[in-house]
Motif scaffolding. Sequence first.
Motif, mmCIF file in Angstrom:
data_model
loop_
_atom_site.group_PDB
_atom_site.id
_atom_site.type_symbol
_atom_site.label_atom_id
_atom_site.label_comp_id
_atom_site.label_asym_id
_atom_site.label_seq_id
_atom_site.Cartn_x
_atom_site.Cartn_y
_atom_site.Cartn_z
ATOM 1 N N UNK A 11 -3.505 60.863 -66.982
ATOM 2 C CA UNK A 11 -3.027 62.221 -67.237
ATOM 3 C C UNK A 11 -2.280 62.298 -68.550
ATOM 4 N N UNK A 12 -1.429 61.298 -68.825
ATOM 5 C CA UNK A 12 -0.655 61.325 -70.066
ATOM 6 C C UNK A 12 -1.539 61.088 -71.286
ATOM 7 N N UNK A 45 -4.795 66.233 -76.215
ATOM 8 C CA UNK A 45 -4.891 67.677 -76.427
ATOM 9 C C UNK A 45 -3.694 68.257 -77.167
ATOM 10 N N UNK A 46 -2.733 67.421 -77.493
ATOM 11 C CA UNK A 46 -1.517 67.930 -78.143
ATOM 12 C C UNK A 46 -1.831 68.608 -79.474
ATOM 13 N N UNK A 89 -13.884 64.925 -73.420
ATOM 14 C CA UNK A 89 -14.675 64.485 -72.271
ATOM 15 C C UNK A 89 -14.014 64.809 -70.939
ATOM 16 N N UNK A 90 -13.091 65.730 -70.911
ATOM 17 C CA UNK A 90 -12.464 66.109 -69.643
ATOM 18 C C UNK A 90 -12.259 67.610 -69.611
ATOM 19 N N UNK A 91 -11.967 68.139 -68.426
ATOM 20 C CA UNK A 91 -11.799 69.573 -68.221
ATOM 21 C C UNK A 91 -10.330 69.965 -68.293
ATOM 22 N N UNK A 92 -10.105 71.247 -68.511
ATOM 23 C CA UNK A 92 -8.732 71.759 -68.573
ATOM 24 C C UNK A 92 -7.969 71.471 -67.288
ATOM 25 N N UNK A 98 1.035 71.453 -69.028
ATOM 26 C CA UNK A 98 0.247 71.440 -70.254
ATOM 27 C C UNK A 98 -0.769 72.577 -70.257
ATOM 28 N N UNK A 99 -1.360 72.857 -69.103
ATOM 29 C CA UNK A 99 -2.295 73.974 -68.998
ATOM 30 C C UNK A 99 -1.602 75.286 -69.352
#
Length: 773
Positions: free
Chosen positions: A95-96, A102-103, A130-133, A140-141
């Motif tokens: 997760x981190x 995405x930062x 390569x990952x979803x929101x 973060x979302x």
Amino acid sequence: MGIQKTLAKLQESERGLLLRITRRMINYLCWQGISDAEELLLSLSANALEKPGSRDENVPQARYDFKALASMKDEVFRLACEHLSAGEVENCIESWVREDRTAFLVDVMEKPNNSLEEISAALDRFRQLEFEEDDLPPAMQASLRVALLRRIFSEQLDFINSAKRFARVSDFYELVERMVSPSNSHGKLGGKSAGIFLATNVIRRVEGDHDLLGEIRLPRTWYLSSDGLLDFIRYNNLDDVYSRKYMDIEQIRQDYPHLVQVFKNSYFAPEIIGGLSRALQDLGNNPLIVRSSSLLEDRSGSAFSGKYKSLFLPNQGRWQERLDALIDAIAEVYASIFGPDPIEYRAERNLIDVHEEMGIMIQQVVGQRVGRYFLPSFSGVAFSNNQFRWSPRIRQDDGLVRLVPGLGTRAVDRISDDYPILLAPGQPTLRVNVTPGEIMRYSPSKLDLINLETNSFETMRVADLLAEVGLDYPGVMRMISIVDEDRIARPSPLNVDFESGNAVVTFEGLVTGTRFVKQMRSLLEHLEEETGGPVDVEFASDGESLYLLQCRPQGYSAEEAPSPIPAELPPERVLFSAGRFVSNGRVPPITHIVYVDPGAYDQISDLAELKKVGRAVGRLNKILRRKQFILMGPGRWGSRGDIRLGVDVGYSDINNTSVLIEIARKKGSYVPDLSFGTHFFQDLVEAGIRYLPLYPDDEGILFNEEFFTKSKSILTELLPSCESLSGVLRVIDVADQAEGQVLRLLMNADLDQAVGLLVLPGQDNFFTEDVAG
């Protein structure tokens, strides 16, 4: 990949990221209450015996040496593996890492000097990850969504608080691909774009009623950023327009037509023309509408309904002709920001000093080609809050829908010689017109459409169009009823003869035979609930699907208690009474009456003279004391069309009045329109102006015509240059003509009664001694 392999890979290629993950892990362990982690964290302090924050809060805390974490990472993750499951440790690290990856997107949007092009590029980079929101932490979302909403649409907190619960980062992917902006743009898309974006996402993601709301669609749309206006002004050296808002309103009114032509004869920068060319290529030769989307409009308390222009384009012919027409329309919409009505509207709301920019929406018009015409099956406007109820059984939250055949211009504009169909979604069986005679008289007789052969916007009689296209009109059998002598019947293939002219527009089949009413009820309820207040939406149907065109906060007045009306009134005190379509409201004492004589107005044949009446009313609106005078006169004030059927005024001509009273005499052709739901009516509501239709010839109605026609008029004292209008326009000083009395207007929707009577100032106890109802 195991924990140790992941850490080893990060140690080898991304040591900075590994340090950040180590820092977050030790904090995470401390949040879990693991004492060994707290001791390890304390060891990073210059004074290991002192916990940060343990001393006086006015003394700086001890600083941790996070660089030392690099040498403690093995101990940190040993503690993590000892106290947490392997799965939890792996999930935290993954997760981190995703959050760190995405930062860049937040960083791009938070820097005020980054342009829309840079934001678009960052979004495209995010899209390639390569990952979803949903794989990101909730915080973060939220951060990503809020940053995008604030940067692209609006910084209004009400909008952001609502939209962040429904928007997704993926909603912006296609949006930014359909944006046109100047080089190095820092503009936004504006209020109208923000409203439709919010509404669309509420419809997509709200819980419940998916079977109803999932069928509602959005027309294909392109956007021009708000600083496109600033770029246009700069490119053409038109900087002097910025000071226009501080000019006298009459000078603004006189200069505005010239300013429109200046804008229409100016030019756009090459990059804007290139962007508009891409838009036109994507939108094809479908008819278009160019809509304003300024930063100030469509906000709670300042909807700017109808203040800025929206222009239809047939969009037919050669490519260059279509592009030139689009550019010309955008320039005209830009010019409307400097018109008298929006400037007066801004001044009233203390927005005159606020920096204003205008975005543009370019939408495909909803509809189908029918022979040589293009039009929707029907269009309309709907409100979750019904500000005018024609039956005591209708509640405010039953809402209001205003339906017309064809383009929606006849739903939102006030028309001088036609009617819409009104219904309350919460009480669809309670209609304004009940008898066959009323239904036939007050059914829509005209519609607006686009003629693809003449490349023009036109108004046609419904009967003429149906005689020409018949059953090719989309959804016609749901739109019409058949007049059979003194009966109104549902149509069938056996009783429809379009050339006979026996069809009237009632929308009976649409209301009773489809899910339209349920859709509108659900749409209004969900949008009001999720946006935190009443809403105003525009919609249209191509005969197959329902499209949402616009959504904004509804301007409304607070629910008011009915004014008590004494059961017995001295006739000599009553100037007028009303018994149809009365709303609740209390009006302050009235000292002056501006009266346009219906008979005299009807005798004016010169168009210029009719316009003079409207201009004189506008001047009186500035002279008389605000909210202490009323306007009375024939027909539909402020309507589009034949001004012989209503006084030619705009918002800035009437905004200071307390009440607008429209008079309908049986001997004339004036019939007050139930204009509830038009931009004109919303102006009255927002400005706190009461509206009252007056039918002096109805049985039981009192109308002291002699007071209005024989009392001394002070028009020439106020406006000496308007002496030629003294036979049609009168200004009555009530106290001077009624022995010191003032006019009090009592309005009671429960009784469907209103009365205007003369009382001495302060004589309010008169109204509570003997009250009707």
